[in-house]
Design a protein around this motif. Structure first.
Motif, PDB file in Angstrom:
ATOM      1  N   TYR A  19     -52.142 -25.000 -15.398  1.00  0.00           N
ATOM      2  CA  TYR A  19     -50.588 -25.192 -15.673  1.00  0.00           C
ATOM      3  C   TYR A  19     -49.866 -23.757 -15.487  1.00  0.00           C
ATOM      4  CZ  TYR A  19     -46.148 -26.983 -17.093  1.00  0.00           C
ATOM      5  OH  TYR A  19     -44.867 -27.308 -17.133  1.00  0.00           O
ATOM      6  N   LYS A  20     -50.656 -22.981 -15.899  1.00  0.00           N
ATOM      7  CA  LYS A  20     -50.048 -21.531 -15.700  1.00  0.00           C
ATOM      8  C   LYS A  20     -49.781 -20.972 -14.283  1.00  0.00           C
ATOM      9  CE  LYS A  20     -51.831 -19.577 -20.140  1.00  0.00           C
ATOM     10  NZ  LYS A  20     -52.757 -18.396 -20.665  1.00  0.00           N
ATOM     11  N   MET A  21     -50.542 -21.484 -13.579  1.00  0.00           N
ATOM     12  CA  MET A  21     -50.641 -21.013 -12.036  1.00  0.00           C
ATOM     13  C   MET A  21     -49.617 -22.260 -11.327  1.00  0.00           C
ATOM     14  SD  MET A  21     -54.654 -21.229 -11.048  1.00  0.00           S
ATOM     15  CE  MET A  21     -54.375 -20.854  -9.302  1.00  0.00           C
ATOM     16  N   ILE A  22     -49.112 -23.384 -11.937  1.00  0.00           N
ATOM     17  CA  ILE A  22     -47.973 -24.048 -11.375  1.00  0.00           C
ATOM     18  C   ILE A  22     -46.826 -23.442 -11.970  1.00  0.00           C
ATOM     19  CG2 ILE A  22     -46.753 -26.154 -11.756  1.00  0.00           C
ATOM     20  CD1 ILE A  22     -49.539 -27.575 -11.645  1.00  0.00           C
ATOM     21  N   ASP A  23     -46.772 -22.951 -13.403  1.00  0.00           N
ATOM     22  CA  ASP A  23     -45.527 -22.128 -13.766  1.00  0.00           C
ATOM     23  C   ASP A  23     -45.003 -20.909 -12.960  1.00  0.00           C
ATOM     24  OD1 ASP A  23     -44.965 -23.987 -15.867  1.00  0.00           O
ATOM     25  OD2 ASP A  23     -45.728 -23.016 -17.381  1.00  0.00           O
ATOM     26  N   ALA A  24     -46.396 -20.076 -12.622  1.00  0.00           N
ATOM     27  CA  ALA A  24     -46.170 -19.002 -11.595  1.00  0.00           C
ATOM     28  C   ALA A  24     -45.408 -19.484 -10.374  1.00  0.00           C
ATOM     29  CB  ALA A  24     -47.238 -18.273 -11.664  1.00  0.00           C
ATOM     30  N   VAL A  25     -46.001 -20.270  -9.613  1.00  0.00           N
ATOM     31  CA  VAL A  25     -45.615 -20.802  -8.389  1.00  0.00           C
ATOM     32  C   VAL A  25     -43.952 -21.307  -8.496  1.00  0.00           C
ATOM     33  CG1 VAL A  25     -45.794 -22.310  -6.474  1.00  0.00           C
ATOM     34  CG2 VAL A  25     -47.607 -21.288  -7.216  1.00  0.00           C
ATOM     35  N   LEU A  26     -43.813 -22.146  -9.523  1.00  0.00           N
ATOM     36  CA  LEU A  26     -42.551 -22.576  -9.803  1.00  0.00           C
ATOM     37  C   LEU A  26     -41.404 -21.180  -9.694  1.00  0.00           C
ATOM     38  CD1 LEU A  26     -42.857 -25.739 -11.560  1.00  0.00           C
ATOM     39  CD2 LEU A  26     -42.568 -25.494  -9.369  1.00  0.00           C
ATOM     40  N   ALA A  27     -41.768 -20.422 -10.791  1.00  0.00           N
ATOM     41  CA  ALA A  27     -41.031 -19.431 -11.163  1.00  0.00           C
ATOM     42  C   ALA A  27     -40.710 -18.496  -9.899  1.00  0.00           C
ATOM     43  CB  ALA A  27     -41.632 -18.451 -12.327  1.00  0.00           C
ATOM     44  N   GLU A  28     -41.654 -18.048  -9.194  1.00  0.00           N
ATOM     45  CA  GLU A  28     -41.617 -17.385  -7.954  1.00  0.00           C
ATOM     46  C   GLU A  28     -40.572 -17.904  -6.932  1.00  0.00           C
ATOM     47  OE1 GLU A  28     -42.995 -14.286  -6.848  1.00  0.00           O
ATOM     48  OE2 GLU A  28     -43.227 -13.924  -8.907  1.00  0.00           O
ATOM     49  N   ARG A  29     -40.838 -19.277  -6.781  1.00  0.00           N
ATOM     50  CA  ARG A  29     -39.847 -20.131  -5.910  1.00  0.00           C
ATOM     51  C   ARG A  29     -38.349 -20.038  -6.401  1.00  0.00           C
ATOM     52  NH1 ARG A  29     -41.408 -25.868  -4.863  1.00  0.00           N
ATOM     53  NH2 ARG A  29     -39.611 -25.677  -3.520  1.00  0.00           N
ATOM     54  N   GLN A  30     -38.215 -20.338  -7.743  1.00  0.00           N
ATOM     55  CA  GLN A  30     -36.909 -20.023  -8.324  1.00  0.00           C
ATOM     56  C   GLN A  30     -36.320 -18.760  -8.169  1.00  0.00           C
ATOM     57  OE1 GLN A  30     -37.854 -21.649 -12.141  1.00  0.00           O
ATOM     58  NE2 GLN A  30     -37.688 -23.668 -11.450  1.00  0.00           N
ATOM     59  N   SER A  31     -37.157 -18.111  -7.991  1.00  0.00           N
ATOM     60  CA  SER A  31     -36.670 -16.461  -7.709  1.00  0.00           C
ATOM     61  C   SER A  31     -36.219 -16.199  -6.481  1.00  0.00           C
ATOM     62  CB  SER A  31     -37.645 -15.308  -8.422  1.00  0.00           C
ATOM     63  OG  SER A  31     -38.763 -15.071  -7.560  1.00  0.00           O
ATOM     64  N   GLY A  32     -36.608 -16.893  -5.574  1.00  0.00           N
ATOM     65  CA  GLY A  32     -36.343 -16.703  -4.066  1.00  0.00           C
ATOM     66  C   GLY A  32     -37.386 -16.676  -3.247  1.00  0.00           C
TER      67      GLY A  32
END
Length: 229
Positions: free
Chosen positions: A111-124
């Motif tokens: 789940y932390k890996m998913i959060d990291a991917v989503l956060a990176e995508r949201q940052s552009g």
């Protein structure tokens, strides 16, 4: 009991019950997913937390205009830590392809890996995911795959989802299964396809529901967005 069986118990179902998740942010597109056959650099493996659950191999390569980060094996805390460190070390905005070949893994790490991917995508940062021909993405791995966009897969790549189970006793509940289904939909899976999986017993606890990427595309599952021809 095999490692593979235990990993499925603590895979996608358990992952999707843990914490809150939202749909991914800005959909950056990586044109022309990197081709196979390029040299990769292995990222040093941290000591596994338990010998019966060895860390997945994690390798980084630079291919054209994108970085490719391959996760091959069981998703563990050690893999999550190295995955996060690699993301933090990438140049700002550089496109990333996360290539997956995994039977699943542990809830908190995945789940932390998913959060990291989503956060990176949201940052552009554009982040795509990919599964090669003849390889599989099972259980918790499917959640990680869904975190990217576009989601590439060879027609013969296999995906597996199932009802959540606890590693300690193999139990499942209607509440946990519903939470898992809602999370799959929040990450992009088609509700119509989810209903097909239910009808086939895929969330009953008795069936590991498997489909190849070409079939998922034909079914309109919205798991795979782009078939690699």
């Amino acid at each position: 009991m095999t490692v593979r069986t235990l990993v499925r118990w603590v895979g996608l179902g358990a992952l999707l019950m843990a914490g809150a998740a939202g749909a991914a942010g800005t959909h950056g597109t990586i044109h022309g997913a990197p081709a196979d056959g390029m040299a990769a650099t292995a990222i040093p493996v941290a000591p596994p937390s338990a010998p019966e659950f060895p860390d997945a191999a994690l390798a980084r390569s630079e291919q054209g205009n994108a970085t490719v980060l391959r996760v091959d094996g069981i998703i563990t805390a050690g893999v999550e830590q190295r995955f996060a460190e690699t993301l933090r070390g990438l140049p700002a905005g550089r496109p990333l392809v996360v290539e997956l070949s995994s039977p699943g893994g542990f809830t908190s790490a995945g789940y932390k890996m998913i959060d990291a991917v989503l956060a990176e995508r949201q940052s552009g940062r554009p982040i795509a995911t990919r599964v090669r021909g003849g390889e599989s993405c099972e259980s918790m791995c499917v959640g990680l795959y869904l975190a990217g966009y576009p989601r590439y897969a060879a027609p013969s790549a296999e995906f597996m989802v199932h009802a959540p189970r606890m590693a300690e006793n193999g139990r499942m509940t209607m509440r946990s299964t519903q939470a898992m289904v809602q999370r799959l939909v929040s990450l992009g899976a088609s509700p119509v396809w989810i209903d097909r999986v239910k009808a086939a017993g895929g969330f009953s606890g008795a069936v590991d529901y498997r489909e190849k990427a070409d079939r998922l595309t034909a079914d309109g599952a919205n798991i795979v967005t782009d078939l690699i021809r």
